[in-house]
Write an enzyme that holds these catalytic residues in place. Structure first.
Site, PDB file in Angstrom:
ATOM      1  N   TRP A  58     -24.299  19.822  11.811  1.00  0.00           N
ATOM      2  CA  TRP A  58     -24.778  18.654  11.072  1.00  0.00           C
ATOM      3  C   TRP A  58     -23.636  18.142  10.214  1.00  0.00           C
ATOM      4  CZ3 TRP A  58     -29.382  16.592  12.266  1.00  0.00           C
ATOM      5  CH2 TRP A  58     -30.305  17.412  12.936  1.00  0.00           C
TER       6      TRP A  58
ATOM      7  N   CYS B 140       0.819  -1.215   0.000  1.00  0.00           N
ATOM      8  CA  CYS B 140       0.000   0.000   0.000  1.00  0.00           C
ATOM      9  C   CYS B 140       0.854   1.267   0.000  1.00  0.00           C
ATOM     10  CB  CYS B 140      -0.922   0.021   1.227  1.00  0.00           C
ATOM     11  SG  CYS B 140      -1.650  -1.570   1.567  1.00  0.00           S
TER      12      CYS B 140
ATOM     13  N   TYR C 150     -19.413  17.281  17.336  1.00  0.00           N
ATOM     14  CA  TYR C 150     -19.433  18.606  16.713  1.00  0.00           C
ATOM     15  C   TYR C 150     -18.580  19.589  17.498  1.00  0.00           C
ATOM     16  CZ  TYR C 150     -20.829  23.478  16.342  1.00  0.00           C
ATOM     17  OH  TYR C 150     -20.781  24.833  16.250  1.00  0.00           O
TER      18      TYR C 150
HETATM   19  C1  LIG Z   1       0.109  -0.673  -5.148  1.00  0.00           C
HETATM   20  C2  LIG Z   1      -0.839  -1.257  -4.136  1.00  0.00           C
HETATM   21  C3  LIG Z   1      -1.466  -0.411  -3.243  1.00  0.00           C
HETATM   22  C4  LIG Z   1      -2.355  -0.942  -2.295  1.00  0.00           C
HETATM   23  N1  LIG Z   1      -2.980  -0.074  -1.436  1.00  0.00           N
HETATM   24  C5  LIG Z   1      -3.865  -0.560  -0.546  1.00  0.00           C
HETATM   25  C6  LIG Z   1      -4.505   0.308   0.370  1.00  0.00           C
HETATM   26  O1  LIG Z   1      -4.280   1.526   0.364  1.00  0.00           O
HETATM   27  N2  LIG Z   1      -5.401  -0.228   1.248  1.00  0.00           N
HETATM   28  C7  LIG Z   1      -5.667  -1.573   1.280  1.00  0.00           C
HETATM   29  O2  LIG Z   1      -6.486  -2.014   2.101  1.00  0.00           O
HETATM   30  N3  LIG Z   1      -5.042  -2.426   0.448  1.00  0.00           N
HETATM   31  C8  LIG Z   1      -4.152  -1.955  -0.467  1.00  0.00           C
HETATM   32  N4  LIG Z   1      -3.502  -2.830  -1.307  1.00  0.00           N
HETATM   33  C9  LIG Z   1      -3.817  -4.268  -1.219  1.00  0.00           C
HETATM   34  C10 LIG Z   1      -3.011  -4.960  -0.117  1.00  0.00           C
HETATM   35  O3  LIG Z   1      -1.660  -4.685  -0.289  1.00  0.00           O
HETATM   36  C11 LIG Z   1      -3.287  -6.464  -0.192  1.00  0.00           C
HETATM   37  O4  LIG Z   1      -4.662  -6.667   0.036  1.00  0.00           O
HETATM   38  C12 LIG Z   1      -2.479  -7.273   0.814  1.00  0.00           C
HETATM   39  O5  LIG Z   1      -1.102  -7.120   0.612  1.00  0.00           O
HETATM   40  C13 LIG Z   1      -2.841  -8.761   0.684  1.00  0.00           C
HETATM   41  O6  LIG Z   1      -2.047  -9.521   1.545  1.00  0.00           O
HETATM   42  P1  LIG Z   1      -1.827 -11.073   1.278  1.00  0.00           P
HETATM   43  O7  LIG Z   1      -0.985 -11.568   2.392  1.00  0.00           O
HETATM   44  O8  LIG Z   1      -3.128 -11.726   1.023  1.00  0.00           O
HETATM   45  O9  LIG Z   1      -1.060 -11.163  -0.117  1.00  0.00           O
HETATM   46  P2  LIG Z   1       0.362 -10.587  -0.534  1.00  0.00           P
HETATM   47  O10 LIG Z   1       0.674  -9.355   0.199  1.00  0.00           O
HETATM   48  O11 LIG Z   1       0.335 -10.517  -2.030  1.00  0.00           O
HETATM   49  O12 LIG Z   1       1.370 -11.733  -0.090  1.00  0.00           O
HETATM   50  C14 LIG Z   1       1.348 -13.005  -0.661  1.00  0.00           C
HETATM   51  C15 LIG Z   1       2.750 -13.592  -0.582  1.00  0.00           C
HETATM   52  O13 LIG Z   1       2.697 -14.952  -1.005  1.00  0.00           O
HETATM   53  C16 LIG Z   1       3.880 -15.238  -1.727  1.00  0.00           C
HETATM   54  N5  LIG Z   1       3.619 -16.412  -2.565  1.00  0.00           N
HETATM   55  C17 LIG Z   1       2.765 -16.501  -3.614  1.00  0.00           C
HETATM   56  N6  LIG Z   1       2.763 -17.758  -4.094  1.00  0.00           N
HETATM   57  C18 LIG Z   1       3.638 -18.477  -3.351  1.00  0.00           C
HETATM   58  C19 LIG Z   1       4.070 -19.829  -3.367  1.00  0.00           C
HETATM   59  N7  LIG Z   1       3.585 -20.698  -4.258  1.00  0.00           N
HETATM   60  N8  LIG Z   1       4.990 -20.231  -2.468  1.00  0.00           N
HETATM   61  C20 LIG Z   1       5.465 -19.355  -1.532  1.00  0.00           C
HETATM   62  N9  LIG Z   1       5.101 -18.061  -1.485  1.00  0.00           N
HETATM   63  C21 LIG Z   1       4.188 -17.627  -2.368  1.00  0.00           C
HETATM   64  C22 LIG Z   1       4.122 -13.958  -2.519  1.00  0.00           C
HETATM   65  O14 LIG Z   1       5.462 -13.869  -2.949  1.00  0.00           O
HETATM   66  C23 LIG Z   1       3.739 -12.894  -1.497  1.00  0.00           C
HETATM   67  O15 LIG Z   1       4.846 -12.456  -0.738  1.00  0.00           O
HETATM   68  C24 LIG Z   1      -2.596  -2.335  -2.254  1.00  0.00           C
HETATM   69  C25 LIG Z   1      -1.936  -3.196  -3.150  1.00  0.00           C
HETATM   70  C26 LIG Z   1      -1.081  -2.666  -4.089  1.00  0.00           C
HETATM   71  C27 LIG Z   1      -0.400  -3.599  -5.052  1.00  0.00           C
END
Ligand SMILES: Cc1cc2nc3c(=O)[nH]c(=O)nc-3n(C[C@H](O)[C@H](O)[C@H](O)COP(=O)(O)OP(=O)(O)OC[C@H]3O[C@@H](n4cnc5c(N)ncnc54)[C@H](O)[C@@H]3O)c2cc1C
Length: 474
Positions: free
Chosen positions: A458, A44, A450
């Site tokens: 409001w 993020c 407020y």
């Molecule tokens: C540019 C950007 C801005 C964002 N801004 C916001 C925001 O302002 N507010 C908000 O709520 N959300 C935001 N998000 C979304 C938020 O970052 C994600 O929802 C969050 O990171 C999800 O977490 P996660 O652990 O599910 O997945 P991820 O953070 O994607 O982590 C998954 C991990 O699994 C690993 N992986 C994948 N497959 C395998 C495998 N087969 N074996 C081992 N490891 C593996 C990957 O390498 C990765 O490190 C943003 C996303 C982006 C890209």
């Protein structure tokens, strides 16, 4: 190691689960496999790092590998889990050193999502970026930084591939960029590029940016981007990226623009390939179907975060809204459940906030009338504009609020907000009301705070509820 909790993915959902399980059940073996170098990073924050507002990429990291290990978690970076065998309760992971097999008692798949670039031709050219990996953010910031201002301390995270990034430090910074996709990443990146004074073109296939934020917010973002000098190409599909090794042109329905780099932000897909053929079920979105505890259809396998669906609190149906809190919260809940005290992963309302330059935007719940009708509601909505503070107090800013309710029950289904003065924080009132199944009549009577520096008597949320409630009464 008789009954280990194995986690695939070392970021928000995965490490929340691992940490919580280890804290609640210190004797249980907890093993995390992460396919890359990076763990516990803030996607993020990447647009703000690229913009230069966040100094160092290291500032976007939360836990170091050493800190994770101090928690008693057995962390394996650069280990990609390639297969899950539910019969034998084992996973197979590959690293540079070969392949390892690991048994599990419980398995959490927290593999996140990946950026899509298809079906646009030419996205494999050099200088075409996506914003879904820290290395990509590091490269882009290096590319944008003039050679005389290049500063290695911006890369002090330790995992950056310095050779790869260093090549960008040596190049002339780009002058013109195209952003393909006007979703929240595209809008945030427009601010980052304008921050470096780039001529910035933003292409959006539909008629307004950030479609999930609805019409009123979309229009406010459109005006803000135009005022900030972003060249908007709305209702314009990009047909191809073109160039000789490096991207040089964007070919779109409205003509061709010469560019020095491109940022593609046209959406993400859940990373679920690992579970294909295991018996785990997937929803319409392609993300993993889970129950209220994050359990998949296969015993002992859980999923959480961007790779999984969650129940929408308004419709009661599964939905896929990949966001940060959802991932952290679901991961933590799974960690507690596998430690012995079942904890629901929680419902979602699709609550999201977005900063477009100085404009703060937010959305929660169901705001699209067609979607509301599909869910069995009879939607009615109102949009109002009101001041953010007492009119005489400095800093008062127009705040536009849309509220959507079900005509028969008066239940608040969702809402949006846009304004330059703490609008994003105000959205949380609407989000809380949506979660609680509040009617607009009840919302109108909320006892909100407020005082002139903070709000008019409001609050804009109360004004919107009042107007819509009047509409319902009539
Ligand atoms: C540019 C950007 C801005 C964002 N801004 C916001 C925001 O302002 N507010 C908000 O709520 N959300 C935001 N998000 C979304 C938020 O970052 C994600 O929802 C969050 O990171 C999800 O977490 P996660 O652990 O599910 O997945 P991820 O953070 O994607 O982590 C998954 C991990 O699994 C690993 N992986 C994948 N497959 C395998 C495998 N087969 N074996 C081992 N490891 C593996 C990957 O390498 C990765 O490190 C943003 C996303 C982006 C890209």
């Amino acid at each position: 190691m008789s009954d280990p909790f194995v986690v695939v993915g070392g970021d928000a959902a995965g490490l929340s689960a691992a940490s919580k399980c280890k804290r609640e059940a210190p004797d249980r073996d907890v093993i995390v496999y992460e396919k890359g170098d990076w763990i516990s990073y803030a996607h993020c924050g990447m647009p703000y790092y690229v913009k230069g507002e966040v100094d160092s990429i290291g500032d976007l990291l939360s836990l170091s590998p050493a800190e994770v290990r101090e928690r008693g978690i057995d962390l394996h970076r650069n280990h990609e889990v390639l297969a899950v065998d539910p019969e034998r309760q084992r996973v197979r992971a590959a690293s540079e050193d070969g392949t390892v097999e690991q048994s599990y008692g419980d398995l959490l798949v927290a593999t996140g999502a990946r950026a899509v670039t298809s079906p646009i031709e030419g996205t494999d050219l050099d200088d075409v970026f996506t914003m879904h990996h820290m290395q990509s953010a590091a490269r882009l910031r290096a590319f944008l930084t003039p050679p005389e201002a290049a500063d290695d301390s911006a890369l002090d995270a330790g995992y950056v591939d310095l050779k790869d990034v260093g090549a960008y430090f040596d190049r002339e910074p780009p002058e013109t960029v195209a952003i393909v996709g006007g979703g929240y990443v595209g809008v945030e990146m427009a601010e980052a590029f304008r921050g470096w004074d780039l001529d910035t073109h933003l292409y959006q296939r539909s008629g307004r940016p950030a479609p999930p934020f609805g019409e009123a917010v979309g229009e406010a973002i459109t005006d803000t981007l135009a005022d900030a000098g972003v060249d908007l190409h709305l209702n314009t599909a990009v047909e191809a990226l073109d160039g000789d090794e490096r991207v040089q042109r964007v070919v779109a329905a409205d003509g061709t623009v010469d560019v020095d780099c491109v940022l593609v932000g046209i959406g993400i897909r859940p990373n679920t390939g690992l579970l294909a053929g295991t018996g785990v079920e997937f929803g319409e979105s392609g993300a993993v179907s889970i129950d209220e505890y994050g359990r998949t259809a296969v015993d002992g396998i859980y999923a959480a975060g961007d790779c999984a669906e969650n129940v929408h609190t308004v419709t009661g149906e599964p939905d896929w809204v990949p966001l940060g809190l959802t991932a952290n919260r679901a991961g933590r809940a799974v960690g507690q459940t596998v430690a012995g005290t079942p904890e629901p992963v929680g419902e979602i309302a699709g609550t999201a906030v977005l900063k477009a330059f100085e404009l703060e935007c937010g959305r929660t719940g169901i705001i699209d009338h067609e979607r509301a009708r599909e869910a069995g509601f009879d939607p009615v909505s109102e949009t109002i504009t009101a001041g953010s503070r007492s009119g005489y107090y400095p800093g008062n800013a127009e705040t536009t609020v849309t509220v959507v309710a079900d005509r028969a029950s008066g239940r608040l289904l969702g809402g949006t907000i846009a304004g330059e003065d703490r609008a994003a924080v105000r959205l949380d009132t609407l989000a809380a009301a949506v979660h609680e199944g509040t009617t607009v009549g009840e919302l109108e009577r909320f006892d909100l705070a407020y005082a002139p520096p903070f709000s008019p008597v409001w609050d804009p949320i109360l004004v919107a509820a009042k107007v819509l409630n009047g509409h319902l009464d009539g």
